[in-house]
Design a protein around this motif. Sequence first.
Motif, PDB file in Angstrom:
ATOM      1  N   VAL A  36     -10.807   8.183  -5.681  1.00  0.00           N
ATOM      2  CA  VAL A  36     -10.846   9.531  -5.099  1.00  0.00           C
ATOM      3  C   VAL A  36     -10.441   9.491  -3.630  1.00  0.00           C
ATOM      4  CG1 VAL A  36     -12.384  11.416  -4.430  1.00  0.00           C
ATOM      5  CG2 VAL A  36     -12.530  10.443  -6.730  1.00  0.00           C
ATOM      6  N   GLU A  37     -11.000   8.544  -2.877  1.00  0.00           N
ATOM      7  CA  GLU A  37     -10.683   8.451  -1.450  1.00  0.00           C
ATOM      8  C   GLU A  37      -9.230   8.048  -1.226  1.00  0.00           C
ATOM      9  OE1 GLU A  37     -13.624   5.861   0.184  1.00  0.00           O
ATOM     10  OE2 GLU A  37     -15.229   7.347   0.011  1.00  0.00           O
ATOM     11  N   ALA A  38      -8.704   7.164  -2.075  1.00  0.00           N
ATOM     12  CA  ALA A  38      -7.295   6.777  -1.961  1.00  0.00           C
ATOM     13  C   ALA A  38      -6.387   7.971  -2.220  1.00  0.00           C
ATOM     14  CB  ALA A  38      -6.984   5.648  -2.939  1.00  0.00           C
ATOM     15  N   GLY A  39      -6.745   8.808  -3.205  1.00  0.00           N
ATOM     16  CA  GLY A  39      -5.944   9.993  -3.497  1.00  0.00           C
ATOM     17  C   GLY A  39      -5.875  10.941  -2.316  1.00  0.00           C
ATOM     18  N   ARG A  40      -7.016  11.149  -1.672  1.00  0.00           N
ATOM     19  CA  ARG A  40      -7.026  12.044  -0.519  1.00  0.00           C
ATOM     20  C   ARG A  40      -6.212  11.460   0.632  1.00  0.00           C
ATOM     21  NH1 ARG A  40     -13.536  13.184  -0.921  1.00  0.00           N
ATOM     22  NH2 ARG A  40     -13.436  14.650  -2.670  1.00  0.00           N
ATOM     23  N   ARG A  41      -6.354  10.171   0.835  1.00  0.00           N
ATOM     24  CA  ARG A  41      -5.620   9.512   1.919  1.00  0.00           C
ATOM     25  C   ARG A  41      -4.117   9.601   1.688  1.00  0.00           C
ATOM     26  NH1 ARG A  41      -7.604   3.496   3.583  1.00  0.00           N
ATOM     27  NH2 ARG A  41      -5.885   2.868   4.944  1.00  0.00           N
ATOM     28  N   MET A  42      -3.678   9.365   0.469  1.00  0.00           N
ATOM     29  CA  MET A  42      -2.258   9.439   0.160  1.00  0.00           C
ATOM     30  C   MET A  42      -1.745  10.869   0.231  1.00  0.00           C
ATOM     31  SD  MET A  42      -2.285   6.641  -2.957  1.00  0.00           S
ATOM     32  CE  MET A  42      -0.554   6.817  -3.412  1.00  0.00           C
ATOM     33  N   ALA A  43      -2.565  11.828  -0.197  1.00  0.00           N
ATOM     34  CA  ALA A  43      -2.152  13.231  -0.143  1.00  0.00           C
ATOM     35  C   ALA A  43      -2.004  13.708   1.294  1.00  0.00           C
ATOM     36  CB  ALA A  43      -3.157  14.099  -0.894  1.00  0.00           C
ATOM     37  N   GLU A  44      -2.873  13.255   2.170  1.00  0.00           N
ATOM     38  CA  GLU A  44      -2.790  13.648   3.579  1.00  0.00           C
ATOM     39  C   GLU A  44      -1.459  13.238   4.197  1.00  0.00           C
ATOM     40  OE1 GLU A  44      -6.161  11.763   5.303  1.00  0.00           O
ATOM     41  OE2 GLU A  44      -7.583  13.317   4.653  1.00  0.00           O
ATOM     42  N   ARG A  45      -0.865  12.179   3.682  1.00  0.00           N
ATOM     43  CA  ARG A  45       0.402  11.674   4.208  1.00  0.00           C
ATOM     44  C   ARG A  45       1.608  12.173   3.417  1.00  0.00           C
ATOM     45  NH1 ARG A  45      -3.772   8.856   5.409  1.00  0.00           N
ATOM     46  NH2 ARG A  45      -3.868   7.436   7.198  1.00  0.00           N
ATOM     47  N   ASN A  46       1.376  13.098   2.470  1.00  0.00           N
ATOM     48  CA  ASN A  46       2.438  13.686   1.654  1.00  0.00           C
ATOM     49  C   ASN A  46       3.152  12.637   0.810  1.00  0.00           C
ATOM     50  OD1 ASN A  46       3.831  15.952   0.691  1.00  0.00           O
ATOM     51  ND2 ASN A  46       5.527  15.632   2.116  1.00  0.00           N
ATOM     52  N   TRP A  47       2.407  11.666   0.313  1.00  0.00           N
ATOM     53  CA  TRP A  47       2.983  10.625  -0.539  1.00  0.00           C
ATOM     54  C   TRP A  47       2.781  10.918  -2.024  1.00  0.00           C
ATOM     55  CZ3 TRP A  47       0.411   6.106   2.596  1.00  0.00           C
ATOM     56  CH2 TRP A  47       1.074   5.974   3.828  1.00  0.00           C
ATOM     57  N   VAL A  48       2.013  11.960  -2.345  1.00  0.00           N
ATOM     58  CA  VAL A  48       1.750  12.291  -3.751  1.00  0.00           C
ATOM     59  C   VAL A  48       1.848  13.810  -3.947  1.00  0.00           C
ATOM     60  CG1 VAL A  48       0.443  10.274  -4.519  1.00  0.00           C
ATOM     61  CG2 VAL A  48      -0.710  12.021  -3.159  1.00  0.00           C
ATOM     62  N   PRO A  49       3.036  14.410  -3.745  1.00  0.00           N
ATOM     63  CA  PRO A  49       3.165  15.865  -3.871  1.00  0.00           C
ATOM     64  C   PRO A  49       2.936  16.332  -5.302  1.00  0.00           C
ATOM     65  CG  PRO A  49       5.315  14.815  -3.727  1.00  0.00           C
ATOM     66  CD  PRO A  49       4.322  13.744  -3.459  1.00  0.00           C
ATOM     67  N   ALA A  50       2.536  17.601  -5.409  1.00  0.00           N
ATOM     68  CA  ALA A  50       2.227  18.199  -6.716  1.00  0.00           C
ATOM     69  C   ALA A  50       1.205  17.313  -7.429  1.00  0.00           C
ATOM     70  CB  ALA A  50       3.504  18.395  -7.516  1.00  0.00           C
ATOM     71  N   THR A  51       1.492  16.896  -8.660  1.00  0.00           N
ATOM     72  CA  THR A  51       0.566  15.994  -9.360  1.00  0.00           C
ATOM     73  C   THR A  51       1.143  14.586  -9.456  1.00  0.00           C
ATOM     74  OG1 THR A  51       1.475  16.614 -11.526  1.00  0.00           O
ATOM     75  CG2 THR A  51      -0.409  17.879 -10.713  1.00  0.00           C
ATOM     76  N   ALA A  52       2.075  14.263  -8.569  1.00  0.00           N
ATOM     77  CA  ALA A  52       2.736  12.959  -8.609  1.00  0.00           C
ATOM     78  C   ALA A  52       1.776  11.841  -8.231  1.00  0.00           C
ATOM     79  CB  ALA A  52       3.931  12.956  -7.664  1.00  0.00           C
ATOM     80  N   GLY A  53       2.182  10.622  -8.566  1.00  0.00           N
ATOM     81  CA  GLY A  53       1.442   9.431  -8.178  1.00  0.00           C
ATOM     82  C   GLY A  53       0.330   9.079  -9.146  1.00  0.00           C
ATOM     83  N   ASN A  54      -0.147   7.856  -9.039  1.00  0.00           N
ATOM     84  CA  ASN A  54      -1.290   7.413  -9.820  1.00  0.00           C
ATOM     85  C   ASN A  54      -1.957   6.239  -9.116  1.00  0.00           C
ATOM     86  OD1 ASN A  54       0.747   5.387 -11.000  1.00  0.00           O
ATOM     87  ND2 ASN A  54       1.397   7.305 -11.956  1.00  0.00           N
ATOM     88  N   ILE A  55      -3.243   6.049  -9.399  1.00  0.00           N
ATOM     89  CA  ILE A  55      -4.078   5.102  -8.664  1.00  0.00           C
ATOM     90  C   ILE A  55      -5.002   4.425  -9.665  1.00  0.00           C
ATOM     91  CG2 ILE A  55      -5.748   4.861  -6.771  1.00  0.00           C
ATOM     92  CD1 ILE A  55      -4.772   7.733  -5.879  1.00  0.00           C
ATOM     93  N   SER A  56      -5.209   3.122  -9.500  1.00  0.00           N
ATOM     94  CA  SER A  56      -6.086   2.423 -10.437  1.00  0.00           C
ATOM     95  C   SER A  56      -6.865   1.306  -9.757  1.00  0.00           C
ATOM     96  CB  SER A  56      -5.276   1.851 -11.604  1.00  0.00           C
ATOM     97  OG  SER A  56      -4.417   0.813 -11.158  1.00  0.00           O
ATOM     98  N   VAL A  57      -7.944   0.897 -10.423  1.00  0.00           N
ATOM     99  CA  VAL A  57      -8.814  -0.187  -9.966  1.00  0.00           C
ATOM    100  C   VAL A  57      -9.162  -1.056 -11.166  1.00  0.00           C
ATOM    101  CG1 VAL A  57     -11.110  -0.730  -9.053  1.00  0.00           C
ATOM    102  CG2 VAL A  57      -9.798   1.133  -8.049  1.00  0.00           C
ATOM    103  N   ARG A  58      -9.147  -2.374 -10.968  1.00  0.00           N
ATOM    104  CA  ARG A  58      -9.562  -3.270 -12.041  1.00  0.00           C
ATOM    105  C   ARG A  58     -11.092  -3.247 -12.155  1.00  0.00           C
ATOM    106  NH1 ARG A  58      -7.144  -8.059 -14.280  1.00  0.00           N
ATOM    107  NH2 ARG A  58      -5.701  -8.321 -12.522  1.00  0.00           N
TER     108      ARG A  58
END
Length: 214
Positions: A14-36
């Motif tokens: 969740v925190e990574a998503g917000r951080r990436m969105a703040e920098r406009n790296w995941v516009p619309a519903t683009a991008g994905n994030i995962s943890v092992r």
Amino acid sequence: MADPIPEAAIRAIVEAGRRMAERNWVPATAGNISVRLPGGRIAITRSGFHKAHLDSGAVMAVGLDGRPENPALRPSAETGLHCGAYRAFPEVGAVVHGHSIANTVLSRRAGESIGLAGYELLKAFPGLPTHDAAIELPVLDNDQDIARLQAAVEARWARMAAPILPGYLIRGHGVYVWGPDMDAALARLEGLEFMLACEMANLSINPLPGGSAP
């Protein structure tokens, strides 16, 4: 019944998503994030969620083969690329994928790789303790067949000298970066995005011969 996803893993995503969105790296519903997760499991963002507004309901679990633990939930279409990194590199604890303007534009102009040299932020990558270094960031052609695209990624890894650079670009699409944990993956992503932004700014000042600035 599958074990619940640890709160720490959900919070990291969740925190990574917000951080990436703040920098406009995941516009619309683009991008994905995962943890092992322990036991050969992966926590990953579900398909169709804006990364600025993730919560526990936007995160699901899959196996290393990409199969959802809950068949009623749909993971990112590119889950197989996350799984490929986790299978290939046991030390990987987190994978992030973003769509910045710089990585999209430059990957469309590039050949098989983009060279980066002399940047202080090269030190964000393992094995590069000084700015006096150079890397070739792999660029692969986009493919909607994720299994075929992952096979192309693995073929590129087989051609690369160890240690394998923890990231690559998909042409016209975006970047994949990973690390031993989420903090490391994000630090590498931020370093890489800074260098790519510098490369694009340099092209706007010094266009390639016979070409136009982006």
